[in-house]
Design an enzyme around this catalytic site. Sequence first.
Site, PDB file in Angstrom:
ATOM      1  CE  LYS A   1      -3.509   2.475   2.593  1.00  0.00           C
ATOM      2  NZ  LYS A   1      -4.530   2.400   3.638  1.00  0.00           N
TER       3      LYS A   1
ATOM      4  CE  LYS B   1      -5.896   1.787  -0.529  1.00  0.00           C
ATOM      5  NZ  LYS B   1      -6.311   1.892   0.828  1.00  0.00           N
TER       6      LYS B   1
HETATM    7  C1  PBG Z   1      -7.543   3.226   5.595  1.00  0.00           C
HETATM    8  C2  PBG Z   1      -7.783   3.053   4.146  1.00  0.00           C
HETATM    9  C3  PBG Z   1      -7.642   3.985   3.103  1.00  0.00           C
HETATM   10  C4  PBG Z   1      -8.122   3.361   1.962  1.00  0.00           C
HETATM   11  C5  PBG Z   1      -8.521   2.076   2.313  1.00  0.00           C
HETATM   12  N1  PBG Z   1      -8.279   1.892   3.664  1.00  0.00           N
HETATM   13  C6  PBG Z   1      -7.188   5.395   3.115  1.00  0.00           C
HETATM   14  C7  PBG Z   1      -5.844   5.773   3.533  1.00  0.00           C
HETATM   15  O1  PBG Z   1      -4.962   4.948   3.773  1.00  0.00           O
HETATM   16  O2  PBG Z   1      -5.645   6.975   3.673  1.00  0.00           O
HETATM   17  C8  PBG Z   1      -8.231   4.005   0.609  1.00  0.00           C
HETATM   18  C9  PBG Z   1      -9.284   3.446  -0.284  1.00  0.00           C
HETATM   19  C10 PBG Z   1      -9.664   4.314  -1.425  1.00  0.00           C
HETATM   20  O3  PBG Z   1      -9.106   5.406  -1.680  1.00  0.00           O
HETATM   21  O4  PBG Z   1     -10.586   3.909  -2.136  1.00  0.00           O
HETATM   22  N2  PBG Z   1      -6.262   3.206   6.029  1.00  0.00           N
END
Ligand code: PBG
Length: 327
Positions: free
Chosen positions: A197, A252
């Site tokens: 991520k 991601k």
């Molecule tokens: C929480 C999380 C996020 C997303 C999924 N889980 C946001 C972030 O890390 O700031 C993003 C999902 C999306 O943008 O569709 N940590």
Amino acid sequence: MAQNTRRGMTYRRLRQNPWIRELTEEIRVSQKQLIQPAFVVEGISKRETIAGLTGVHRETPESLLKQIEKDLEAGVHKFLLFGVPGKKAEKNFNFDFTASQIAALKKEFGKDIWISVDVCLCSHTSHGHCGILSHEGDHIENGSSVEELARAGLAYAQAGADCVAPSDMMDGRIGAIREKLDQAGLDSTLLMSYSAKFHSKFYGPFRNAADSAPKSSIKDRASYQIDPARPSDALLSSLRDSEEGADILMVKPALAYLDVVRAARDRFDLPIAVYNVSGEYSMIKAAALNGWIDEERAVHEMLVSFARAGANIVITYFAKEYAARSR
Ligand code: PBG
């Protein structure tokens, strides 16, 4: 071949009509691969729209059941649930709201649905970070955050989640959650790790949905999410998470990271998921709503690119519309 080329068609023979094009497709996308995200929010009286996520809502517990029923009718059976509690805190979080929503969904829809649940602290913390802020406010603590995350993972699994998906990016959370699940005898609960991520600007609209924009003196998540310029970190983190007990790895965002998807596919034998995040959705939606792009074709083309890069699973806000069109 050269002579042939001079006289007429060579490769164009296989492109000349839809039938031969269908027969020769190497990549086939199916709605079976898709997971639909859903948001349920405590303490709101009516479902709310989300800026940038046209067509997706912050649901109340009641409207969530109705929306999921509609999605099931459209052919979507797999979901990624985000629970947004009303009360924010600094530590000792209460995971009951999300757990109760999981239990309610399972009670209502039983084996018709497969629910994965996002495990993070950002919707719980008063400052919006994914972990516990140190007393001095200068860093996000790892150890104490992992303890809370493991408690959340266990609570969601006990409530009936088929899969728990930690998105916080603390070190060691996969091992900690797996240990808790094992101790509780929950050995069939899947663990999908947001293992690769990245620290991305494409999460903007999501943060409106989940109350999770960072608000402390630490303005962003760069000290825990992966630097977009460090793909090796993504592979190391994925290796570590697979060793700690992840069943599914994830990359991601999706579109700007297909090189990482390919590298992960080649390196690991676990299923690879991509998260087609909120900002990616909003770009296509906005262009389509302005009449600048053919949404249906663009979405299909994008899904083909994920499969081509080697993804098995796609988490996408387009899942329900894609499924409805596939019927
Ligand atoms: C929480 C999380 C996020 C997303 C999924 N889980 C946001 C972030 O890390 O700031 C993003 C999902 C999306 O943008 O569709 N940590």
